[in-house]
Design a protein around this motif. Structure first.
Motif, PDB file in Angstrom:
ATOM      1  N   HIS A   1       0.856  -1.179   0.000  1.00 16.24           N
ATOM      2  CA  HIS A   1       0.000   0.000   0.000  1.00 16.24           C
ATOM      3  C   HIS A   1       0.901   1.240   0.000  1.00 16.24           C
ATOM      4  CE1 HIS A   1      -3.833   2.157   1.032  1.00 16.24           C
ATOM      5  NE2 HIS A   1      -2.928   3.085   1.346  1.00 16.24           N
ATOM      6  N   ILE A   2       0.839   2.010  -1.100  1.00 19.78           N
ATOM      7  CA  ILE A   2       1.671   3.200  -1.267  1.00 19.78           C
ATOM      8  C   ILE A   2       0.803   4.437  -1.045  1.00 19.78           C
ATOM      9  CG2 ILE A   2       3.339   4.367  -2.754  1.00 19.78           C
ATOM     10  CD1 ILE A   2       4.042   1.436  -2.229  1.00 19.78           C
ATOM     11  N   SER A   3       1.299   5.387  -0.261  1.00 21.40           N
ATOM     12  CA  SER A   3       0.563   6.624   0.038  1.00 21.40           C
ATOM     13  C   SER A   3       1.465   7.824  -0.280  1.00 21.40           C
ATOM     14  CB  SER A   3       0.147   6.665   1.511  1.00 21.40           C
ATOM     15  OG  SER A   3      -0.732   5.619   1.846  1.00 21.40           O
ATOM     16  N   PRO A   4       1.555   8.223  -1.548  1.00 19.33           N
ATOM     17  CA  PRO A   4       2.535   9.238  -1.942  1.00 19.33           C
ATOM     18  C   PRO A   4       2.403  10.586  -1.230  1.00 19.33           C
ATOM     19  CG  PRO A   4       1.790   8.039  -3.862  1.00 19.33           C
ATOM     20  CD  PRO A   4       0.903   7.624  -2.730  1.00 19.33           C
ATOM     21  N   ASP A   5       1.199  11.167  -1.179  1.00 17.25           N
ATOM     22  CA  ASP A   5       1.064  12.475  -0.540  1.00 17.25           C
ATOM     23  C   ASP A   5       1.276  12.389   0.968  1.00 17.25           C
ATOM     24  OD1 ASP A   5       0.659  13.688  -2.945  1.00 17.25           O
ATOM     25  OD2 ASP A   5      -1.363  14.406  -2.529  1.00 17.25           O
ATOM     26  N   LEU A   6       0.689  11.387   1.587  1.00 18.27           N
ATOM     27  CA  LEU A   6       0.883  11.200   3.023  1.00 18.27           C
ATOM     28  C   LEU A   6       2.368  11.067   3.366  1.00 18.27           C
ATOM     29  CD1 LEU A   6      -1.970   8.646   3.799  1.00 18.27           C
ATOM     30  CD2 LEU A   6      -1.808  10.949   4.729  1.00 18.27           C
ATOM     31  N   ASP A   7       3.088  10.288   2.560  1.00 16.64           N
ATOM     32  CA  ASP A   7       4.496  10.053   2.856  1.00 16.64           C
ATOM     33  C   ASP A   7       5.331  11.298   2.606  1.00 16.64           C
ATOM     34  OD1 ASP A   7       3.652   7.543   3.465  1.00 16.64           O
ATOM     35  OD2 ASP A   7       4.560   6.560   1.735  1.00 16.64           O
ATOM     36  N   THR A   8       4.975  12.065   1.581  1.00 15.49           N
ATOM     37  CA  THR A   8       5.689  13.318   1.333  1.00 15.49           C
ATOM     38  C   THR A   8       5.559  14.257   2.527  1.00 15.49           C
ATOM     39  OG1 THR A   8       5.475  13.188  -1.078  1.00 15.49           O
ATOM     40  CG2 THR A   8       5.781  15.377  -0.134  1.00 15.49           C
ATOM     41  N   VAL A   9       4.360  14.336   3.098  1.00 18.17           N
ATOM     42  CA  VAL A   9       4.163  15.186   4.275  1.00 18.17           C
ATOM     43  C   VAL A   9       4.927  14.632   5.471  1.00 18.17           C
ATOM     44  CG1 VAL A   9       2.454  16.129   5.875  1.00 18.17           C
ATOM     45  CG2 VAL A   9       1.935  16.033   3.437  1.00 18.17           C
ATOM     46  N   LEU A  10       4.877  13.322   5.667  1.00 15.57           N
ATOM     47  CA  LEU A  10       5.619  12.700   6.770  1.00 15.57           C
ATOM     48  C   LEU A  10       7.113  12.978   6.658  1.00 15.57           C
ATOM     49  CD1 LEU A  10       3.814   9.246   7.017  1.00 15.57           C
ATOM     50  CD2 LEU A  10       4.089  10.844   8.921  1.00 15.57           C
ATOM     51  N   TYR A  11       7.677  12.743   5.491  1.00 16.40           N
ATOM     52  CA  TYR A  11       9.115  12.938   5.310  1.00 16.40           C
ATOM     53  C   TYR A  11       9.498  14.419   5.434  1.00 16.40           C
ATOM     54  CZ  TYR A  11       9.409   8.121   3.548  1.00 16.40           C
ATOM     55  OH  TYR A  11       9.361   6.743   3.418  1.00 16.40           O
ATOM     56  N   THR A  12       8.670  15.304   4.882  1.00 13.70           N
ATOM     57  CA  THR A  12       8.998  16.734   4.909  1.00 13.70           C
ATOM     58  C   THR A  12       8.929  17.285   6.320  1.00 13.70           C
ATOM     59  OG1 THR A  12       8.158  17.018   2.645  1.00 13.70           O
ATOM     60  CG2 THR A  12       8.403  19.001   3.973  1.00 13.70           C
ATOM     61  N   LEU A  13       7.852  17.014   7.034  1.00 13.82           N
ATOM     62  CA  LEU A  13       7.712  17.540   8.384  1.00 13.82           C
ATOM     63  C   LEU A  13       8.669  16.849   9.352  1.00 13.82           C
ATOM     64  CD1 LEU A  13       5.259  18.878   7.071  1.00 13.82           C
ATOM     65  CD2 LEU A  13       3.997  18.484   9.188  1.00 13.82           C
ATOM     66  N   GLY A  14       9.083  15.643   9.029  1.00 12.99           N
ATOM     67  CA  GLY A  14      10.051  14.941   9.863  1.00 12.99           C
ATOM     68  C   GLY A  14      11.490  15.265   9.517  1.00 12.99           C
ATOM     69  N   GLY A  15      11.702  16.124   8.506  1.00 13.15           N
ATOM     70  CA  GLY A  15      13.058  16.491   8.111  1.00 13.15           C
ATOM     71  C   GLY A  15      13.817  15.391   7.417  1.00 13.15           C
ATOM     72  N   LEU A  16      13.112  14.459   6.796  1.00 13.95           N
ATOM     73  CA  LEU A  16      13.744  13.294   6.173  1.00 13.95           C
ATOM     74  C   LEU A  16      13.653  13.307   4.651  1.00 13.95           C
ATOM     75  CD1 LEU A  16      12.256  10.607   8.594  1.00 13.95           C
ATOM     76  CD2 LEU A  16      14.596  11.501   8.631  1.00 13.95           C
ATOM     77  N   ASN A  17      13.029  14.335   4.075  1.00 16.75           N
ATOM     78  CA  ASN A  17      12.775  14.351   2.641  1.00 16.75           C
ATOM     79  C   ASN A  17      14.030  14.653   1.829  1.00 16.75           C
ATOM     80  OD1 ASN A  17      12.476  17.019   3.878  1.00 16.75           O
ATOM     81  ND2 ASN A  17      11.968  17.742   1.824  1.00 16.75           N
ATOM     82  N   ASP A  18      14.032  14.154   0.598  1.00 14.68           N
ATOM     83  CA  ASP A  18      15.122  14.425  -0.340  1.00 14.68           C
ATOM     84  C   ASP A  18      14.831  15.750  -1.031  1.00 14.68           C
ATOM     85  OD1 ASP A  18      16.670  14.534  -2.799  1.00 14.68           O
ATOM     86  OD2 ASP A  18      17.191  12.446  -2.399  1.00 14.68           O
TER      87      ASP A  18
END
Length: 328
Positions: free
Chosen positions: A54-71
């Protein structure tokens, strides 16, 4: 499994409606200013199943961005990523059109496992956000399946096929959200929109057609926004008639919608009380019937994200003061 979730009714609570990259940037700035007073309602209609996950692209983008983990270079996925899994999948003839990094894969595997065990998407997102050290509250708009379908002259495409596999090349004739009519608004979203302690509602500069519309399509969401009785401020995703990233401008052209701030204001209609536009579009703002605030909306670094967040919040507060004066 997580226990019952308590939704704090903080004074000064702000709710932001958010899609992927552009919206997540503003949500990052808002979190820096507001901390736990920020509640982010996120599009999940671009979720899909791929390679059994199960892939959640928008949810994961927000998670990674707010968590400081995004590329920050690619604009999606996790930083310091490796691609051994995708290379191995390709070697055995598997599908490689949707790239899953090795670090990113961990989130998809764990989410799929927990969904199969009966947990809700909301529960899973809340737990992961805590593990990432995110202070804001993140809410999928619904825990029910809603899927974006792009209608082209030749066929109907699942969103990720259109967006990733075909690189947004087919012309768009219409967009629909299968399952939206029967979806139930997530309880966390309903609670966050209660008027007690609510300061304002912000529509982030995500693609209005692909990211915000599926949120607004959830039954009861528009009614809850209006009933909240606080300023609703949208941020235009356009800068000088162009989208900063993604197919917003292309889709507007294909749907025969003029790429102007006036069209963004008209798209949201009487749902919004104000529109934040880029300083380069200030000449267009004078002709709009909705209240307008011009600010630099191009978010190139953390400082510019925080500054835009402060501008949006100050504009919403000004609209609230004006509304209070008019009711006296």
């Amino acid at each position: 499994m997580s226990g019952a979730m308590h939704i704090p009714r903080e004074e000064g609570r702000v709710v932001a409606l958010c899609g992927g990259v552009g919206g997540a940037k503003l949500a990052f700035g808002l979190q820096k200013v507001l901390g736990s007073k920020l509640h982010v309602v996120i599009n999940m209609a671009d979720d899909f199943e791929h390679l059994g996950l199960h892939i959640s692209p928008d949810l994961d983008t927000v998670l990674y961005t707010l968590g400081g983990l995004n590329d920050r270079q690619r604009g999606w996925g996790r930083a310091d990523e490796s691609w051994n899994f995708m290379e191995a999948i390709g070697q055995i003839g598997g599908e490689t059109w949707f790239a899953l990094g090795d670090r990113d894969l961990a989130l998809h595997v764990e989410r799929t496992r927990r969904l199969a065990n009966g947990e809700s998407l909301t529960q899973i997102v809340q737990d992961i956000a805590r593990n990432f050290g995110i202070t804001a509250h993140l809410w999928p708009v619904t825990d029910d399946p809603v899927r974006t379908v792009v209608v082209t002259p030749e066929e109907e495409l699942a969103f990720q096929r259109y967006f990733v596999a075909l690189r947004c090349e087919p012309a768009v004739r219409a967009i629909r959200f299968d399952g939206a009519e029967s979806a139930r608004l997530a309880k966390g979203v309903r609670d966050a929109l209660q008027s007690e302690g609510l300061r304002m509602i912000i529509i982030c500069p995500s693609n209005p057609f692909l990211s915000i519309d599926p949120i607004l399509a959830a039954p009861g969401l528009r009614e809850a926004l209006r009933a909240a009785d606080v300023p609703i401020v949208a941020v235009s995703p356009l800068v000088a008639g162009q989208a900063v990233k993604g197919p917003t401008r292309k889709i507007m052209d294909e749907l025969q919608v003029e790429a102007t701030t006036a069209s963004i204001a008209a798209h949201y209609g009487d749902l919004i009380d104000g529109l934040v536009i880029d300083v380069g579009d200030v000449a267009e703002g004078a002709a709009l019937s909705v209240a307008v605030h011009a600010a630099p909306t191009l978010m190139t670094d953390d400082e510019s994200k925080i500054e835009l967040a402060r501008n949006v919040l100050a504009f919403g507060d000004a609209l609230a003061r004006t509304a209070r004066k008019e009711t006296r």
